[in-house]
Design an enzyme around this catalytic site. Sequence first.
Site, mmCIF file in Angstrom:
data_model
loop_
_atom_site.group_PDB
_atom_site.id
_atom_site.type_symbol
_atom_site.label_atom_id
_atom_site.label_comp_id
_atom_site.label_asym_id
_atom_site.label_seq_id
_atom_site.Cartn_x
_atom_site.Cartn_y
_atom_site.Cartn_z
ATOM 1 N N ALA A 142 -0.345 0.524 6.344
ATOM 2 C CA ALA A 142 -0.819 -0.305 7.454
ATOM 3 C C ALA A 142 -1.844 -1.313 6.953
ATOM 4 C CB ALA A 142 -1.438 0.566 8.545
ATOM 5 N N ASP A 143 -1.871 -2.454 7.607
ATOM 6 C CA ASP A 143 -2.896 -3.448 7.307
ATOM 7 C C ASP A 143 -3.037 -4.368 8.515
ATOM 8 O OD1 ASP A 143 -4.519 -4.238 4.731
ATOM 9 O OD2 ASP A 143 -4.096 -6.077 5.825
ATOM 10 N N GLN A 144 -4.175 -4.996 8.609
ATOM 11 C CA GLN A 144 -4.423 -5.907 9.729
ATOM 12 C C GLN A 144 -5.087 -7.172 9.213
ATOM 13 O OE1 GLN A 144 -7.593 -5.192 12.801
ATOM 14 N NE2 GLN A 144 -5.789 -4.866 14.096
ATOM 15 N N LYS A 197 0.837 -1.205 0.000
ATOM 16 C CA LYS A 197 0.000 0.000 0.000
ATOM 17 C C LYS A 197 0.872 1.255 0.000
ATOM 18 C CE LYS A 197 -4.030 -1.995 2.321
ATOM 19 N NZ LYS A 197 -4.833 -1.982 3.569
#
Length: 196
Positions: free
Chosen positions: A71-73, A55
């Site tokens: 960011a990612d989760q 990203k």
Amino acid sequence: MNANLPLILGSGSVFRQAQLQRLGVSFQTARPDFDETPVPGETAEQTALRLAVGKARSLAGKFPHALIIGADQVAWCNGRQLGKPMNVANAQQMLAQLSGQRIEFYSALCLLNTVSDGLHTHVDKTVVTMRELSGRQIRRYLEREPDAVYCAGAAKSEGLGAALLERIDSTDPNALIGLPVFKLVEFLAAEGMEVI
């Protein structure tokens, strides 16, 4: 010294925007254009980090002189990755499966300096134990917390979702919301941007 580089949050998440606003730093947001399809054989931690970095890098051409936060989760339970349900029916099914379960949330963070191509990365692991939930409780929760369908595992912990939880084990309570703030402050300082 990169204190003068603009800070870009590469996320459309209102939750991450609110977290960054609380730090009192000046930033702008941009929606990354990156394929979030899981890759076979990847662990949840690997997926989260690949997506966070992807990203940030997808925005590098648009912001060639900036610090970009990616960011990612990804949630993991019973041997499988859990994404964002994206609608109420999927959220109901997901929450029913998670009732009483132990879930691991991997919150990945990266800070990309597009001038130097320097990259800081971190993945924070948060372990959550869900309460036993009835179908009625799940329905009421989703009626009152409609944004939960856009959260990994449909658990919006910063809102009413806290009532779904029995226990949280984490080194950074911010990470469960989506942005590991403790590490972000460290990364920004390393790039010459002091938060305090």
